[in-house]
Enzyme design. Structure first.
Site, PDB file in Angstrom:
ATOM      1  N   HIS A   1     -26.168  30.601  42.855  1.00 52.80           N
ATOM      2  CA  HIS A   1     -26.311  29.605  41.790  1.00 52.80           C
ATOM      3  C   HIS A   1     -27.071  30.192  40.603  1.00 52.80           C
ATOM      4  CE1 HIS A   1     -28.059  25.562  40.292  1.00 52.80           C
ATOM      5  NE2 HIS A   1     -26.930  25.851  39.685  1.00 52.80           N
TER       6      HIS A   1
ATOM      7  N   SER B   1     -23.972  23.741  42.049  1.00 47.53           N
ATOM      8  CA  SER B   1     -25.398  23.437  41.940  1.00 47.53           C
ATOM      9  C   SER B   1     -25.795  22.327  42.897  1.00 47.53           C
ATOM     10  CB  SER B   1     -25.721  23.035  40.505  1.00 47.53           C
ATOM     11  OG  SER B   1     -24.742  22.176  40.004  1.00 47.53           O
TER      12      SER B   1
ATOM     13  N   GLU C   1     -30.264  31.407  42.632  1.00 53.92           N
ATOM     14  CA  GLU C   1     -30.520  30.891  43.982  1.00 53.92           C
ATOM     15  C   GLU C   1     -29.425  31.443  44.903  1.00 53.92           C
ATOM     16  OE1 GLU C   1     -32.654  26.584  43.367  1.00 53.92           O
ATOM     17  OE2 GLU C   1     -30.519  26.655  42.925  1.00 53.92           O
TER      18      GLU C   1
ATOM     19  N   ASN D   1     -32.511  22.114  41.378  1.00 52.23           N
ATOM     20  CA  ASN D   1     -31.999  20.781  41.051  1.00 52.23           C
ATOM     21  C   ASN D   1     -32.680  19.667  41.844  1.00 52.23           C
ATOM     22  OD1 ASN D   1     -30.418  21.451  38.943  1.00 52.23           O
ATOM     23  ND2 ASN D   1     -28.535  21.673  40.130  1.00 52.23           N
TER      24      ASN D   1
HETATM   25  N1  CAA Z   1     -26.493  32.266  25.595  1.00 52.75           N
HETATM   26  C1  CAA Z   1     -26.973  33.499  25.359  1.00 52.75           C
HETATM   27  N2  CAA Z   1     -28.011  33.754  24.570  1.00 52.75           N
HETATM   28  C2  CAA Z   1     -28.615  32.706  24.006  1.00 52.75           C
HETATM   29  C3  CAA Z   1     -28.201  31.377  24.209  1.00 52.75           C
HETATM   30  C4  CAA Z   1     -27.084  31.180  25.033  1.00 52.75           C
HETATM   31  N3  CAA Z   1     -26.614  29.961  25.299  1.00 52.75           N
HETATM   32  N4  CAA Z   1     -29.002  30.549  23.514  1.00 52.75           N
HETATM   33  C5  CAA Z   1     -29.903  31.329  22.888  1.00 52.75           C
HETATM   34  N5  CAA Z   1     -29.673  32.617  23.189  1.00 52.75           N
HETATM   35  C6  CAA Z   1     -30.428  33.778  22.725  1.00 52.75           C
HETATM   36  C7  CAA Z   1     -30.373  33.835  21.221  1.00 52.75           C
HETATM   37  O1  CAA Z   1     -29.240  34.545  20.798  1.00 52.75           O
HETATM   38  C8  CAA Z   1     -31.665  34.547  20.888  1.00 52.75           C
HETATM   39  O2  CAA Z   1     -31.462  35.942  21.045  1.00 52.75           O
HETATM   40  P1  CAA Z   1     -32.126  36.964  19.999  1.00 52.75           P
HETATM   41  O3  CAA Z   1     -33.527  37.129  20.444  1.00 52.75           O
HETATM   42  O4  CAA Z   1     -31.282  38.163  20.164  1.00 52.75           O
HETATM   43  O5  CAA Z   1     -32.005  36.329  18.663  1.00 52.75           O
HETATM   44  C9  CAA Z   1     -32.628  34.106  21.973  1.00 52.75           C
HETATM   45  O6  CAA Z   1     -31.802  33.597  23.033  1.00 52.75           O
HETATM   46  C10 CAA Z   1     -33.532  33.014  21.503  1.00 52.75           C
HETATM   47  O7  CAA Z   1     -32.718  32.070  20.837  1.00 52.75           O
HETATM   48  P2  CAA Z   1     -33.240  30.788  20.083  1.00 52.75           P
HETATM   49  O8  CAA Z   1     -34.483  31.136  19.304  1.00 52.75           O
HETATM   50  O9  CAA Z   1     -32.104  30.163  19.346  1.00 52.75           O
HETATM   51  O10 CAA Z   1     -33.507  29.834  21.228  1.00 52.75           O
HETATM   52  P3  CAA Z   1     -34.796  29.433  21.982  1.00 52.75           P
HETATM   53  O11 CAA Z   1     -35.921  30.384  21.837  1.00 52.75           O
HETATM   54  O12 CAA Z   1     -34.974  28.031  21.621  1.00 52.75           O
HETATM   55  O13 CAA Z   1     -34.291  29.555  23.493  1.00 52.75           O
HETATM   56  C11 CAA Z   1     -33.167  28.792  25.373  1.00 52.75           C
HETATM   57  C12 CAA Z   1     -33.092  29.024  23.875  1.00 52.75           C
HETATM   58  C13 CAA Z   1     -33.338  30.125  26.112  1.00 52.75           C
HETATM   59  C14 CAA Z   1     -31.866  28.148  25.795  1.00 52.75           C
HETATM   60  C15 CAA Z   1     -34.432  27.905  25.685  1.00 52.75           C
HETATM   61  O14 CAA Z   1     -34.387  26.752  24.908  1.00 52.75           O
HETATM   62  C16 CAA Z   1     -34.550  27.533  27.127  1.00 52.75           C
HETATM   63  O15 CAA Z   1     -34.996  28.306  27.952  1.00 52.75           O
HETATM   64  N6  CAA Z   1     -34.129  26.279  27.474  1.00 52.75           N
HETATM   65  C17 CAA Z   1     -34.175  25.786  28.855  1.00 52.75           C
HETATM   66  C18 CAA Z   1     -33.010  26.335  29.617  1.00 52.75           C
HETATM   67  C19 CAA Z   1     -32.978  25.855  31.034  1.00 52.75           C
HETATM   68  O16 CAA Z   1     -33.863  25.182  31.533  1.00 52.75           O
HETATM   69  N7  CAA Z   1     -31.896  26.209  31.736  1.00 52.75           N
HETATM   70  C20 CAA Z   1     -31.672  25.792  33.082  1.00 52.75           C
HETATM   71  C21 CAA Z   1     -30.801  24.603  33.057  1.00 52.75           C
HETATM   72  S1  CAA Z   1     -30.448  24.022  34.696  1.00 52.75           S
HETATM   73  C22 CAA Z   1     -29.122  24.899  35.168  1.00 52.75           C
HETATM   74  O17 CAA Z   1     -28.573  25.677  34.474  1.00 52.75           O
HETATM   75  C23 CAA Z   1     -28.653  24.711  36.534  1.00 52.75           C
HETATM   76  C24 CAA Z   1     -27.985  23.486  36.931  1.00 52.75           C
HETATM   77  O18 CAA Z   1     -27.407  23.472  37.996  1.00 52.75           O
HETATM   78  C25 CAA Z   1     -28.049  22.227  36.167  1.00 52.75           C
END
Ligand code: CAA
Length: 295
Positions: A141, A120, A153, A191
């Site tokens: 990414h 990343s 990405e 990032n």
């Molecule tokens: N893996 C797979 N599926 C997941 C999961 C995971 N870690 N977490 C939740 N889910 C699924 C659940 O199983 C659920 O599925 P169903 O519809 O079948 O029940 C669905 O997602 C919704 O789950 P929740 O209601 O528990 O969760 P939510 O609605 O709060 O969403 C989330 C969870 C998608 C993680 C949401 O909070 C979100 O989008 N968060 C932000 C994530 C983000 O910004 N990611 C980028 C990070 S930066 C990065 O990755 C790069 C880097 O280099 C740092």
């Protein structure tokens, strides 16, 4: 165009296991390599759990789940990646570790194998240049959680060939992802924007602007973000956030990438966020609650 059938994934952590799942879901044969059996088992169980949930929700048949799992081979031996057409590296965010790995892979794999890194923040050309195949080397990414996040990405270094870039972009589309093209600049697109924001969230907590819960609530309800910055830093991993921030600070020497002392202290204390059970929040009970950091 080289046709991709077998994909190697190195590293079976949060990112690697998610990547292995989406690649197998797209119909490819996947070979996942980890250094420790315990980590392989954890990744296998995580994928199994996610697919079982999809079965229970009627989105996947039992037969399709079995077929998908059957396409994933788990191994401790790097040699088993010799037959892969494309190798995705998803190990710890550490330049020297990644370079060591790519040196070994370069000797192991035929010249036709394409290498990509899920880094990343580390420069793609710095990884590619330890191999004899810098033209067949790109960045790919993914975002956490990989099975849910649409974005990938695709990073073209100054040495990536146009053909490799096209193959890797097409591969990303074949996974059902939405690629964006980024130059080989530290932090790429997401990032570059996200890391200063996460660090600002930590700085706001450190400055006593508000509690962790209120900082997160403010960004969730005030800006419609799915998670506030502290929850998201916990989710990404505080050790990973710290490593990325350090790499970006080193590269740009800009204050906005400098990791705040509180983040460093938490990493030293072993508070690595959700995966370690504790970060800005404590995840060890039935419901997360804020960690008492004595602030
Ligand atoms: N893996 C797979 N599926 C997941 C999961 C995971 N870690 N977490 C939740 N889910 C699924 C659940 O199983 C659920 O599925 P169903 O519809 O079948 O029940 C669905 O997602 C919704 O789950 P929740 O209601 O528990 O969760 P939510 O609605 O709060 O969403 C989330 C969870 C998608 C993680 C949401 O909070 C979100 O989008 N968060 C932000 C994530 C983000 O910004 N990611 C980028 C990070 S930066 C990065 O990755 C790069 C880097 O280099 C740092």
């Amino acid at each position: 165009m080289a046709s991709i059938k077998t994909v190697g994934v190195i590293g079976a952590g949060i990112m690697g296991s998610g990547i292995a799942q989406v690649v197998a879901q797209a119909g490819y044969t996947v070979v996942v390599r980890e250094a420790e059996q315990r980590l392989l088992d954890t990744a296998r169980q995580a994928i199994d759990r996610r697919l079982q949930r999809a079965v229970e929700k009627g989105r996947l048949t039992v037969e399709d789940k079995a077929a998908l799992l059957g396409r994933i081979r788990w191994t401790l031996a790097l040699e088993e990646l010799r037959g892969a057409d494309l190798i995705i590296e998803a190990i710890t965010e550490d330049l020297l570790l990644k370079q060591d790995l790519f040196r070994i892979l370069d000797r192991l794999c035929p010249p036709s194998t394409i290498f990509v890194s899920n880094t990343s923040s580390i420069s793609i050309v710095a990884l590619a240049s330890v191999t004899e195949r810098a033209d067949r080397f790109a960045g790919l990414h993914f975002f956490n959680p990989v099975p849910l996040m649409k974005l990938v990405e695709v990073v073209r270094s100054i040495r990536t060939s146009a053909e490799t870039f096209r193959i890797v972009s097409d591969f990303a589309v074949s996974l059902g992802k939405e690629p964006v093209t980024a130059k080989d600049q530290c932090g790429f697109i997401v990032n570059r924007l996200l890391v200063p924001y996460l660090l600002d969230g930590i700085r706001a907590l450190e400055a006593g602007v508000a509690s962790a819960a209120d900082i997160d609530k403010a960004m969730r309800l005030g800006c419609n973000h799915p998670m506030g910055p502290l929850e998201l830093a916990d989710f990404v991993g505080l050790d990973t956030t710290y490593a990325i921030a350090n790499i970006m600070f080193e590269e740009f020497r800009e204050q906005r990438y400098a990791p705040p002392p509180l983040l460093k202290k938490m990493v030293i204390a072993g508070y690595h966020g959700r995966k370690s059970g504790r970060g800005f929040y404590d995840y060890t009970g039935p419901m997360p609650h804020t960690t008492d950091l004595g602030l």
